[in-house]
Write a protein that holds these residues in place. Structure first.
Motif, PDB file in Angstrom:
ATOM      1  N   ARG A 148       0.893  -1.191   0.014  1.00 34.35           N
ATOM      2  CA  ARG A 148      -0.120   0.006  -0.013  1.00 34.35           C
ATOM      3  C   ARG A 148       0.893   1.388  -0.011  1.00 34.35           C
ATOM      4  O   ARG A 148       0.690   2.204  -0.648  1.00 34.35           O
ATOM      5  CB  ARG A 148      -0.755  -0.164   1.132  1.00 34.35           C
ATOM      6  N   ALA A 149       1.822   1.329   0.879  1.00 29.68           N
ATOM      7  CA  ALA A 149       2.799   2.449   1.227  1.00 29.68           C
ATOM      8  C   ALA A 149       3.498   2.590  -0.308  1.00 29.68           C
ATOM      9  O   ALA A 149       3.813   3.839  -0.749  1.00 29.68           O
ATOM     10  CB  ALA A 149       3.773   2.012   2.103  1.00 29.68           C
ATOM     11  N   LEU A 150       3.995   1.677  -1.016  1.00 30.08           N
ATOM     12  CA  LEU A 150       4.740   1.678  -1.998  1.00 30.08           C
ATOM     13  C   LEU A 150       4.443   1.485  -3.461  1.00 30.08           C
ATOM     14  O   LEU A 150       5.020   2.104  -4.463  1.00 30.08           O
ATOM     15  CB  LEU A 150       6.312   0.880  -1.922  1.00 30.08           C
ATOM     16  N   LEU A 151       3.321   0.733  -3.643  1.00 33.87           N
ATOM     17  CA  LEU A 151       2.741   0.502  -4.888  1.00 33.87           C
ATOM     18  C   LEU A 151       1.381   0.797  -5.311  1.00 33.87           C
ATOM     19  O   LEU A 151       0.613   0.740  -6.091  1.00 33.87           O
ATOM     20  CB  LEU A 151       2.858  -1.255  -5.101  1.00 33.87           C
ATOM     21  N   ASP A 154      -4.424   0.123  -5.106  1.00 30.28           N
ATOM     22  CA  ASP A 154      -4.956  -1.049  -5.864  1.00 30.28           C
ATOM     23  C   ASP A 154      -3.987  -2.282  -5.946  1.00 30.28           C
ATOM     24  O   ASP A 154      -4.624  -3.234  -6.697  1.00 30.28           O
ATOM     25  CB  ASP A 154      -5.232  -0.432  -7.247  1.00 30.28           C
ATOM     26  N   PHE A 155      -2.888  -2.325  -5.540  1.00 28.01           N
ATOM     27  CA  PHE A 155      -1.955  -3.417  -5.747  1.00 28.01           C
ATOM     28  C   PHE A 155      -2.389  -4.383  -4.800  1.00 28.01           C
ATOM     29  O   PHE A 155      -2.607  -4.182  -3.541  1.00 28.01           O
ATOM     30  CB  PHE A 155      -0.526  -2.871  -5.477  1.00 28.01           C
ATOM     31  N   ARG A 159      -2.508 -11.247  -5.877  1.00 28.39           N
ATOM     32  CA  ARG A 159      -2.696 -11.546  -7.257  1.00 28.39           C
ATOM     33  C   ARG A 159      -1.197 -11.018  -8.148  1.00 28.39           C
ATOM     34  O   ARG A 159      -0.926 -11.736  -9.201  1.00 28.39           O
ATOM     35  CB  ARG A 159      -3.371 -10.494  -7.866  1.00 28.39           C
ATOM     36  N   GLN A 160      -0.520 -10.239  -7.647  1.00 28.56           N
ATOM     37  CA  GLN A 160       0.732  -9.652  -8.474  1.00 28.56           C
ATOM     38  C   GLN A 160       2.141 -10.047  -7.674  1.00 28.56           C
ATOM     39  O   GLN A 160       3.064  -9.531  -8.241  1.00 28.56           O
ATOM     40  CB  GLN A 160       0.607  -8.087  -8.315  1.00 28.56           C
ATOM     41  N   ARG A 161       2.069 -10.861  -6.634  1.00 24.32           N
ATOM     42  CA  ARG A 161       3.504 -11.149  -6.043  1.00 24.32           C
ATOM     43  C   ARG A 161       4.229 -12.051  -7.215  1.00 24.32           C
ATOM     44  O   ARG A 161       3.516 -12.581  -7.933  1.00 24.32           O
ATOM     45  CB  ARG A 161       3.138 -11.960  -4.956  1.00 24.32           C
TER      46      ARG A 161
END
Length: 209
Positions: A148-151, A154-155, A159-161
């Motif tokens: 949340r802080a960096l990406l 919506d990340f 799903r996106q690891r």
């Protein structure tokens, strides 16, 4: 805005910027309410020229008492996973998106409580300053709060690891927080996934080419 009406950590940043000066300034941060109950600020640790920066959520109970990141059970999982992934500890700068321990009391036990969006935003100046000084080549994002802080909001790590992403001048790989391994129904499988993502980060780092 932080829930106590403060404007976050920005007003506590020192004029001169170095990691020791940031660490000293962060020790006096009152940018959100978390400082009221935490034992101390837990700032990042590692070399200024670290090739890898690992960003977690926040200090845990042991980190809060000892004043260092990733020294509790999750930290021991991470140390072992880094070794298996072939990432030398001396090449790593470890920090958290939030620098104070957020918890609720259950009897005498302090139970981890996920930081709020306001607390993440309030603490962002410290993390941004660490990134600017260290200038890592690869950022490993550990868990949803760091994501949340960096990406962005919506990340989704689920799903996106394991994707290699561009993050400013650096590359980034998101994975689960090592504490998730300790909570997983199948710890061995969760641990293998963490090692796999860390291995991808090592192989994808420009420093490995």
């Amino acid at each position: 805005m932080a829930k106590d009406g403060n404007t976050g950590a920005a007003r506590f940043l020192p004029e001169r910027r170095s990691l020791p000066e940031l660490r000293e300034a962060a020790a006096h941060c009152q940018g959100c309410d978390l400082y009221r109950n935490a034992t101390q600020t837990v700032f990042g640790e590692g070399p200024t020229d670290a090739r890898f920066m690992l960003v977690g959520e926040q200090p845990g109970d042991q980190e809060d008492h000892k004043g260092a990141p990733f020294v509790g059970p999750a930290g021991r999982v991470l140390d072992r996973a880094l070794e298996e992934a072939g990432i030398a500890r001396e090449e790593v700068y470890l920090t958290n998106a939030v620098k104070h321990f957020s918890f609720t009391l259950r009897g005498k036990r302090r139970i981890h409580q996920k930081p709020t969006v306001a607390e993440i935003e309030a603490c962002r100046p410290w993390l941004s300053s660490e990134l600017a000084l260290v200038e890592p080549e690869m950022i490993v994002v550990l868990g949803a709060t760091a994501a949340r802080a960096l990406l962005g909001a919506d990340f989704r790590v689920s799903r996106q690891r394991g994707e290699v992403l561009e993050l400013g001048e650096a590359l980034a790989v998101a994975t689960i927080h090592p504490s998730a391994v300790l909570r997983a129904p199948d710890r061995e499988e969760a641990y293998k996934g963490l090692v796999s993502d860390l291995t991808l980060a090592r192989r994808s780092c420009p420093c490995s080419s």
